[in-house]
Scaffold this motif. Sequence first.
Motif, PDB file in Angstrom:
ATOM      1  N   ALA A   1      16.065 -34.343  47.178  1.00  0.00           N
ATOM      2  CA  ALA A   1      16.711 -35.022  48.296  1.00  0.00           C
ATOM      3  C   ALA A   1      15.998 -34.597  49.573  1.00  0.00           C
ATOM      4  CB  ALA A   1      18.192 -34.647  48.373  1.00  0.00           C
ATOM      5  N   PRO A   2      15.998 -35.447  50.580  1.00  0.00           N
ATOM      6  CA  PRO A   2      15.344 -35.088  51.841  1.00  0.00           C
ATOM      7  C   PRO A   2      16.042 -33.920  52.539  1.00  0.00           C
ATOM      8  CG  PRO A   2      16.107 -37.387  51.871  1.00  0.00           C
ATOM      9  CD  PRO A   2      16.565 -36.780  50.593  1.00  0.00           C
ATOM     10  N   VAL A   3      15.268 -33.194  53.310  1.00  0.00           N
ATOM     11  CA  VAL A   3      15.790 -32.003  53.981  1.00  0.00           C
ATOM     12  C   VAL A   3      16.983 -32.331  54.878  1.00  0.00           C
ATOM     13  CG1 VAL A   3      14.234 -32.004  55.991  1.00  0.00           C
ATOM     14  CG2 VAL A   3      15.110 -29.840  55.112  1.00  0.00           C
ATOM     15  N   ASP A   4      16.981 -33.487  55.534  1.00  0.00           N
ATOM     16  CA  ASP A   4      18.104 -33.838  56.415  1.00  0.00           C
ATOM     17  C   ASP A   4      19.416 -33.939  55.638  1.00  0.00           C
ATOM     18  OD1 ASP A   4      16.368 -33.926  58.557  1.00  0.00           O
ATOM     19  OD2 ASP A   4      16.185 -36.113  58.565  1.00  0.00           O
ATOM     20  N   THR A   5      19.367 -34.515  54.458  1.00  0.00           N
ATOM     21  CA  THR A   5      20.563 -34.643  53.617  1.00  0.00           C
ATOM     22  C   THR A   5      21.053 -33.277  53.167  1.00  0.00           C
ATOM     23  OG1 THR A   5      19.855 -36.814  52.833  1.00  0.00           O
ATOM     24  CG2 THR A   5      21.473 -35.633  51.475  1.00  0.00           C
ATOM     25  N   VAL A   6      20.138 -32.456  52.687  1.00  0.00           N
ATOM     26  CA  VAL A   6      20.494 -31.126  52.184  1.00  0.00           C
ATOM     27  C   VAL A   6      21.042 -30.263  53.312  1.00  0.00           C
ATOM     28  CG1 VAL A   6      19.630 -29.043  51.055  1.00  0.00           C
ATOM     29  CG2 VAL A   6      18.767 -31.294  50.361  1.00  0.00           C
ATOM     30  N   PHE A   7      20.376 -30.281  54.456  1.00  0.00           N
ATOM     31  CA  PHE A   7      20.802 -29.455  55.580  1.00  0.00           C
ATOM     32  C   PHE A   7      22.185 -29.890  56.083  1.00  0.00           C
ATOM     33  CE2 PHE A   7      21.067 -28.012  59.945  1.00  0.00           C
ATOM     34  CZ  PHE A   7      20.660 -26.694  59.815  1.00  0.00           C
ATOM     35  N   GLU A   8      22.405 -31.187  56.170  1.00  0.00           N
ATOM     36  CA  GLU A   8      23.708 -31.700  56.627  1.00  0.00           C
ATOM     37  C   GLU A   8      24.841 -31.202  55.732  1.00  0.00           C
ATOM     38  OE1 GLU A   8      25.970 -35.961  56.650  1.00  0.00           O
ATOM     39  OE2 GLU A   8      23.878 -35.968  57.310  1.00  0.00           O
ATOM     40  N   LEU A   9      24.624 -31.214  54.425  1.00  0.00           N
ATOM     41  CA  LEU A   9      25.643 -30.705  53.501  1.00  0.00           C
ATOM     42  C   LEU A   9      25.861 -29.205  53.704  1.00  0.00           C
ATOM     43  CD1 LEU A   9      24.717 -32.672  50.288  1.00  0.00           C
ATOM     44  CD2 LEU A   9      26.963 -32.659  51.387  1.00  0.00           C
ATOM     45  N   ALA A  10      24.780 -28.445  53.821  1.00  0.00           N
ATOM     46  CA  ALA A  10      24.903 -26.997  53.984  1.00  0.00           C
ATOM     47  C   ALA A  10      25.553 -26.631  55.308  1.00  0.00           C
ATOM     48  CB  ALA A  10      23.519 -26.343  53.880  1.00  0.00           C
ATOM     49  N   LEU A  11      25.321 -27.443  56.321  1.00  0.00           N
ATOM     50  CA  LEU A  11      25.911 -27.175  57.631  1.00  0.00           C
ATOM     51  C   LEU A  11      27.435 -27.312  57.600  1.00  0.00           C
ATOM     52  CD1 LEU A  11      25.040 -26.426  60.488  1.00  0.00           C
ATOM     53  CD2 LEU A  11      24.899 -28.874  60.999  1.00  0.00           C
ATOM     54  N   ASP A  12      27.933 -28.134  56.673  1.00  0.00           N
ATOM     55  CA  ASP A  12      29.382 -28.294  56.506  1.00  0.00           C
ATOM     56  C   ASP A  12      29.886 -27.141  55.634  1.00  0.00           C
ATOM     57  OD1 ASP A  12      32.012 -28.951  55.895  1.00  0.00           O
ATOM     58  OD2 ASP A  12      31.555 -31.092  55.661  1.00  0.00           O
ATOM     59  N   ILE A  13      30.485 -26.170  56.269  1.00  0.00           N
ATOM     60  CA  ILE A  13      30.937 -24.942  55.592  1.00  0.00           C
ATOM     61  C   ILE A  13      31.860 -25.244  54.416  1.00  0.00           C
ATOM     62  CG2 ILE A  13      33.008 -24.410  56.959  1.00  0.00           C
ATOM     63  CD1 ILE A  13      31.746 -21.569  57.355  1.00  0.00           C
ATOM     64  N   ARG A  14      32.591 -26.366  54.507  1.00  0.00           N
ATOM     65  CA  ARG A  14      33.498 -26.751  53.418  1.00  0.00           C
ATOM     66  C   ARG A  14      32.735 -27.157  52.171  1.00  0.00           C
ATOM     67  NH1 ARG A  14      36.193 -30.997  57.321  1.00  0.00           N
ATOM     68  NH2 ARG A  14      33.956 -31.326  57.404  1.00  0.00           N
ATOM     69  N   GLU A  15      31.510 -27.613  52.329  1.00  0.00           N
ATOM     70  CA  GLU A  15      30.697 -28.042  51.188  1.00  0.00           C
ATOM     71  C   GLU A  15      29.884 -26.889  50.602  1.00  0.00           C
ATOM     72  OE1 GLU A  15      31.109 -30.883  49.747  1.00  0.00           O
ATOM     73  OE2 GLU A  15      32.440 -31.622  51.304  1.00  0.00           O
ATOM     74  N   LEU A  16      29.199 -26.141  51.458  1.00  0.00           N
ATOM     75  CA  LEU A  16      28.336 -25.067  50.955  1.00  0.00           C
ATOM     76  C   LEU A  16      29.138 -23.938  50.331  1.00  0.00           C
ATOM     77  CD1 LEU A  16      25.457 -23.991  50.644  1.00  0.00           C
ATOM     78  CD2 LEU A  16      25.709 -22.908  52.885  1.00  0.00           C
ATOM     79  N   TRP A  17      30.284 -23.610  50.886  1.00  0.00           N
ATOM     80  CA  TRP A  17      31.072 -22.454  50.431  1.00  0.00           C
ATOM     81  C   TRP A  17      32.247 -22.869  49.552  1.00  0.00           C
ATOM     82  CZ3 TRP A  17      29.259 -17.601  51.339  1.00  0.00           C
ATOM     83  CH2 TRP A  17      28.187 -17.520  52.235  1.00  0.00           C
TER      84      TRP A  17
ATOM     85  N   LEU B   1      25.266 -20.501  41.515  1.00  0.00           N
ATOM     86  CA  LEU B   1      26.245 -21.583  41.482  1.00  0.00           C
ATOM     87  C   LEU B   1      26.277 -22.316  42.825  1.00  0.00           C
ATOM     88  CD1 LEU B   1      28.483 -23.166  40.075  1.00  0.00           C
ATOM     89  CD2 LEU B   1      30.091 -21.380  40.796  1.00  0.00           C
ATOM     90  N   MET B   2      26.236 -21.569  43.921  1.00  0.00           N
ATOM     91  CA  MET B   2      26.237 -22.167  45.256  1.00  0.00           C
ATOM     92  C   MET B   2      25.059 -23.141  45.398  1.00  0.00           C
ATOM     93  SD  MET B   2      25.761 -20.253  48.907  1.00  0.00           S
ATOM     94  CE  MET B   2      27.448 -19.982  49.415  1.00  0.00           C
ATOM     95  N   LEU B   3      23.867 -22.708  45.003  1.00  0.00           N
ATOM     96  CA  LEU B   3      22.688 -23.557  45.122  1.00  0.00           C
ATOM     97  C   LEU B   3      22.750 -24.741  44.163  1.00  0.00           C
ATOM     98  CD1 LEU B   3      19.923 -20.845  45.607  1.00  0.00           C
ATOM     99  CD2 LEU B   3      20.945 -22.330  47.356  1.00  0.00           C
ATOM    100  N   SER B   4      23.266 -24.538  42.971  1.00  0.00           N
ATOM    101  CA  SER B   4      23.418 -25.639  42.008  1.00  0.00           C
ATOM    102  C   SER B   4      24.389 -26.691  42.524  1.00  0.00           C
ATOM    103  CB  SER B   4      23.912 -25.115  40.661  1.00  0.00           C
ATOM    104  OG  SER B   4      22.929 -24.317  40.074  1.00  0.00           O
ATOM    105  N   ASN B   5      25.483 -26.244  43.126  1.00  0.00           N
ATOM    106  CA  ASN B   5      26.451 -27.173  43.710  1.00  0.00           C
ATOM    107  C   ASN B   5      25.809 -27.984  44.840  1.00  0.00           C
ATOM    108  OD1 ASN B   5      28.498 -26.327  42.004  1.00  0.00           O
ATOM    109  ND2 ASN B   5      29.443 -24.981  43.511  1.00  0.00           N
TER     110      ASN B   5
END
Length: 148
Positions: free
Chosen positions: A12-28, A132-136
């Motif tokens: 996936a493009p970096v913008d998509t991945v970063f946007e998800l990670a920036l949302d604490i509810r998604e990454l954690w 698991l965090m990275l796989s999610n």
Amino acid sequence: MATLTRNIRINAPVDTVFELALDIRELWKFKDVALTEVDIKPEGVGTSARMFTHILGFHIEGGVEYTEVVPGQRIVAQVHFFAEKPTWTFTFEPADGRTTVTAVGEWIVKVPVVGRPIEGMMVKEHESFVELMLSNLKAQAEARTAAA
């Protein structure tokens, strides 16, 4: 200091991945961990949440806060959870429409004699957690990219 490093390549493009990670509810987001008092800041720095879980029947709580954000490149998170306070650094590297995410956790336990062994135990204890965090994150980003 003890460190744990893991990385994953995400289709996936970096913008998509970063946007998800920036949302604490998604990454954690994890099974058996509840996030409350989520406070999302527009630029990322100061984004925070309280975390709750149970271990061996004991209620444990803590928090996570994004202390540094470089858009599309890096997120640094400070965790305060029970007796540990690791710093997690996530870096995002684009390559041919894909993204390599590297997570580095660092523990410093300032207790004479037993500090180093405790740091090592913390690293070992968190290996499956970060994998698991990275796989999610990978699953979410690739699903979002496929749907677009």
